[in-house]
Design a protein around this motif. Structure first.
Motif, PDB file in Angstrom:
ATOM      1  N   THR A  60     -14.572  18.635 -60.943  1.00 44.69           N
ATOM      2  CA  THR A  60     -13.976  18.519 -62.530  1.00 44.69           C
ATOM      3  C   THR A  60     -14.363  19.552 -63.498  1.00 44.69           C
ATOM      4  O   THR A  60     -13.769  19.253 -64.482  1.00 44.69           O
ATOM      5  N   LYS A  61     -14.629  20.682 -62.827  1.00 44.49           N
ATOM      6  CA  LYS A  61     -14.807  21.820 -63.905  1.00 44.49           C
ATOM      7  C   LYS A  61     -15.966  21.756 -64.912  1.00 44.49           C
ATOM      8  O   LYS A  61     -15.894  22.261 -66.071  1.00 44.49           O
ATOM      9  N   LEU A  62     -16.481  20.678 -64.927  1.00 46.30           N
ATOM     10  CA  LEU A  62     -17.763  20.339 -65.874  1.00 46.30           C
ATOM     11  C   LEU A  62     -18.678  21.583 -65.734  1.00 46.30           C
ATOM     12  O   LEU A  62     -19.546  21.798 -66.552  1.00 46.30           O
ATOM     13  N   GLU A  63     -18.727  22.106 -64.374  1.00 42.80           N
ATOM     14  CA  GLU A  63     -19.721  23.015 -64.248  1.00 42.80           C
ATOM     15  C   GLU A  63     -18.818  24.190 -63.510  1.00 42.80           C
ATOM     16  O   GLU A  63     -17.932  23.783 -62.438  1.00 42.80           O
ATOM     17  N   THR A  64     -19.465  25.338 -63.566  1.00 43.12           N
ATOM     18  CA  THR A  64     -18.629  26.532 -62.861  1.00 43.12           C
ATOM     19  C   THR A  64     -19.471  26.991 -61.457  1.00 43.12           C
ATOM     20  O   THR A  64     -20.683  26.619 -61.392  1.00 43.12           O
ATOM     21  N   TRP A  65     -18.669  27.592 -60.676  1.00 40.68           N
ATOM     22  CA  TRP A  65     -19.390  28.258 -59.272  1.00 40.68           C
ATOM     23  C   TRP A  65     -20.809  28.951 -59.808  1.00 40.68           C
ATOM     24  O   TRP A  65     -21.727  28.931 -58.972  1.00 40.68           O
ATOM     25  N   ASP A  66     -20.679  29.859 -60.766  1.00 39.65           N
ATOM     26  CA  ASP A  66     -21.683  30.627 -61.333  1.00 39.65           C
ATOM     27  C   ASP A  66     -22.865  29.793 -61.781  1.00 39.65           C
ATOM     28  O   ASP A  66     -23.955  30.096 -61.327  1.00 39.65           O
ATOM     29  N   GLU A  67     -22.716  28.738 -62.179  1.00 38.01           N
ATOM     30  CA  GLU A  67     -23.574  27.822 -62.692  1.00 38.01           C
ATOM     31  C   GLU A  67     -24.397  27.221 -61.625  1.00 38.01           C
ATOM     32  O   GLU A  67     -25.390  26.946 -61.639  1.00 38.01           O
ATOM     33  N   LEU A  68     -23.581  26.808 -60.552  1.00 35.41           N
ATOM     34  CA  LEU A  68     -23.859  26.082 -59.580  1.00 35.41           C
ATOM     35  C   LEU A  68     -25.084  26.972 -58.846  1.00 35.41           C
ATOM     36  O   LEU A  68     -25.684  26.504 -58.271  1.00 35.41           O
ATOM     37  N   LYS A  69     -24.657  28.486 -58.623  1.00 31.95           N
ATOM     38  CA  LYS A  69     -25.501  29.263 -57.972  1.00 31.95           C
ATOM     39  C   LYS A  69     -26.749  29.490 -58.654  1.00 31.95           C
ATOM     40  O   LYS A  69     -27.776  29.659 -57.968  1.00 31.95           O
ATOM     41  N   VAL A  70     -26.807  29.505 -60.013  1.00 29.53           N
ATOM     42  CA  VAL A  70     -28.169  29.725 -60.902  1.00 29.53           C
ATOM     43  C   VAL A  70     -28.938  28.135 -60.317  1.00 29.53           C
ATOM     44  O   VAL A  70     -29.936  28.436 -60.235  1.00 29.53           O
ATOM     45  N   ILE A  71     -28.205  27.183 -60.534  1.00 27.66           N
ATOM     46  CA  ILE A  71     -28.861  25.760 -60.329  1.00 27.66           C
ATOM     47  C   ILE A  71     -29.556  25.903 -58.876  1.00 27.66           C
ATOM     48  O   ILE A  71     -30.817  25.248 -58.616  1.00 27.66           O
ATOM     49  N   CYS A  72     -28.791  26.389 -57.751  1.00 28.44           N
ATOM     50  CA  CYS A  72     -29.447  26.522 -56.414  1.00 28.44           C
ATOM     51  C   CYS A  72     -30.709  27.319 -56.414  1.00 28.44           C
ATOM     52  O   CYS A  72     -31.683  26.780 -55.887  1.00 28.44           O
ATOM     53  N   VAL A  73     -30.652  28.574 -57.102  1.00 27.10           N
ATOM     54  CA  VAL A  73     -31.931  29.345 -57.233  1.00 27.10           C
ATOM     55  C   VAL A  73     -33.093  28.418 -57.854  1.00 27.10           C
ATOM     56  O   VAL A  73     -33.955  28.595 -57.269  1.00 27.10           O
ATOM     57  N   PHE A  74     -32.783  27.522 -59.174  1.00 22.44           N
ATOM     58  CA  PHE A  74     -33.622  26.856 -59.640  1.00 22.44           C
ATOM     59  C   PHE A  74     -34.407  25.993 -58.627  1.00 22.44           C
ATOM     60  O   PHE A  74     -35.513  25.450 -58.674  1.00 22.44           O
ATOM     61  N   HIS A  75     -33.567  25.251 -57.995  1.00 18.94           N
ATOM     62  CA  HIS A  75     -33.909  24.273 -57.047  1.00 18.94           C
ATOM     63  C   HIS A  75     -35.068  24.868 -56.095  1.00 18.94           C
ATOM     64  O   HIS A  75     -35.908  24.086 -55.822  1.00 18.94           O
ATOM     65  N   LEU A  76     -34.660  26.211 -55.560  1.00 17.37           N
ATOM     66  CA  LEU A  76     -35.568  26.509 -54.638  1.00 17.37           C
ATOM     67  C   LEU A  76     -36.941  26.992 -55.380  1.00 17.37           C
ATOM     68  O   LEU A  76     -38.008  26.753 -54.872  1.00 17.37           O
ATOM     69  N   ILE A  77     -36.896  27.614 -56.446  1.00 17.46           N
ATOM     70  CA  ILE A  77     -38.136  28.030 -57.250  1.00 17.46           C
ATOM     71  C   ILE A  77     -38.795  27.036 -57.419  1.00 17.46           C
ATOM     72  O   ILE A  77     -39.964  26.707 -57.369  1.00 17.46           O
ATOM     73  N   GLY A  78     -38.211  25.828 -57.961  1.00 19.68           N
ATOM     74  CA  GLY A  78     -38.811  24.636 -58.400  1.00 19.68           C
ATOM     75  C   GLY A  78     -39.499  23.721 -57.114  1.00 19.68           C
ATOM     76  O   GLY A  78     -40.639  23.237 -57.145  1.00 19.68           O
ATOM     77  N   LEU A  79     -38.657  23.852 -55.969  1.00 19.28           N
ATOM     78  CA  LEU A  79     -39.192  23.102 -54.732  1.00 19.28           C
ATOM     79  C   LEU A  79     -40.403  23.817 -54.431  1.00 19.28           C
ATOM     80  O   LEU A  79     -41.522  23.174 -53.741  1.00 19.28           O
ATOM     81  N   ALA A  80     -40.544  25.019 -54.521  1.00 20.24           N
ATOM     82  CA  ALA A  80     -41.498  26.077 -53.826  1.00 20.24           C
ATOM     83  C   ALA A  80     -42.873  25.680 -54.876  1.00 20.24           C
ATOM     84  O   ALA A  80     -44.128  25.584 -54.237  1.00 20.24           O
ATOM     85  N   LEU A  81     -42.788  25.484 -56.181  1.00 19.21           N
ATOM     86  CA  LEU A  81     -43.759  25.191 -56.865  1.00 19.21           C
ATOM     87  C   LEU A  81     -44.280  23.622 -56.912  1.00 19.21           C
ATOM     88  O   LEU A  81     -45.549  23.306 -56.918  1.00 19.21           O
TER      89      LEU A  81
END
Length: 271
Positions: A60-81
């Motif tokens: 729905t374009k509420l989020e951009t591909w670049d924002e999704l990439k950042v979110i994925c990075v945070f998911h991995l960092i958060g999961l490791a922690l």
């Protein structure tokens, strides 16, 4: 006064839209506590909701591909922690689930990613700029040291207060500005860290109340999360902000056409 109210209303609407993904997570936590899904563990249902929410926001374009990439990075960092903290006994995820790794449900990474989602959304919606952002050789080591301290303080000195003093020094001159309709406002960046950290602390209390995870002192009955956690969220917001700002800085550099080198002192990192 009427202009102030209009500006405040518009700012509140933009903030609410920026918080869409965190709101979806908390709404799902409440829903699955009140109405369990037969044969589907709650943590697994949460993972499905998080993935579906991200897909819908992207389509729905509420989020951009670049924002999704950042979110994925945070998911991995958060999961490791999360995996490290659970193994150290800092908190637990007491319910069963198929999608657990080392006692941590995969959906938990999305709770960290929701912070990144808010930052990215607010950055875009409010046209955020950072004035006098410090050099990368200050911000990147500081962010890495804060993240590592969340782990190393279990068997070494807790350096959070030393790091807090350093960050006030590093970001002493940095100002964050944002646009509300036709007006631009600003505040010291460290103040924005404190405000965001406080609201995450409030969200953490809601999350533990809804059984998203439990601290050791909440096993028998729920009570407020220790105020000492405010400092942890304050520092985590800084790590999040540094990552988002650096990624935007890199993207801006890649998008700018080649040409004569420009001075960077006092420049803004734009969206």
């Amino acid at each position: 006064m009427s202009r102030f109210i209009r500006q405040l209303w518009h700012f509140g609407v933009e903030q609410a839209l920026s918080c869409l993904f965190p709101v979806i997570i908390f709404a799902a936590l409440l829903l699955f506590q009140l109405v369990p899904i037969p044969y589907v563990p709650r943590y697994d249902a949460m993972l499905i909701v998080c993935i579906a929410a991200q897909w819908i926001m992207l389509r729905t374009k509420l989020e951009t591909w670049d924002e999704l990439k950042v979110i994925c990075v945070f998911h991995l960092i958060g999961l490791a922690l999360e995996i490290y903290k659970v193994q150290m006994g800092s908190w637990t995820y007491p319910q069963d689930a198929y999608t657990k790794i080392a006692g941590v449900p995969l959906y938990s990474g999305f709770m960290y990613a929701s912070v990144a989602s808010y930052l990215c959304q607010a950055w875009r919606r409010l046209d955020v700029e950072l004035r006098r952002w410090p050099r990368s050789y200050f911000t990147i080591p500081l962010g890495a040291a804060i993240y590592l301290n969340f782990m190393t303080h279990h068997f070494w000195w807790d350096l959070r207060w030393v790091l807090t003093v350093l960050l006030f020094i590093v970001f002493l001159r940095t100002v964050v500005t944002f646009r509300v309709k036709d007006a631009r406002y600003g505040m010291p960046l460290t103040l924005s860290y404190l405000l965001i950290g406080f609201f995450i602390y409030v969200a953490e209390n809601i999350g533990t109340f809804l059984g998203a995870w439990r601290y050791p002192n909440q096993e028998a009955s729920w009570n407020l999360v220790s105020l000492g956690k405010l400092s942890s969220w304050f520092l985590l917001v800084i790590v999040s902000f540094i990552i988002v700002a650096q990624l935007k800085h890199v993207k801006k550099g890649l998008e700018e056409p080649a040409g004569p080198a420009k001075g960077t002192t006092g420049a803004a990192i734009e969206k």
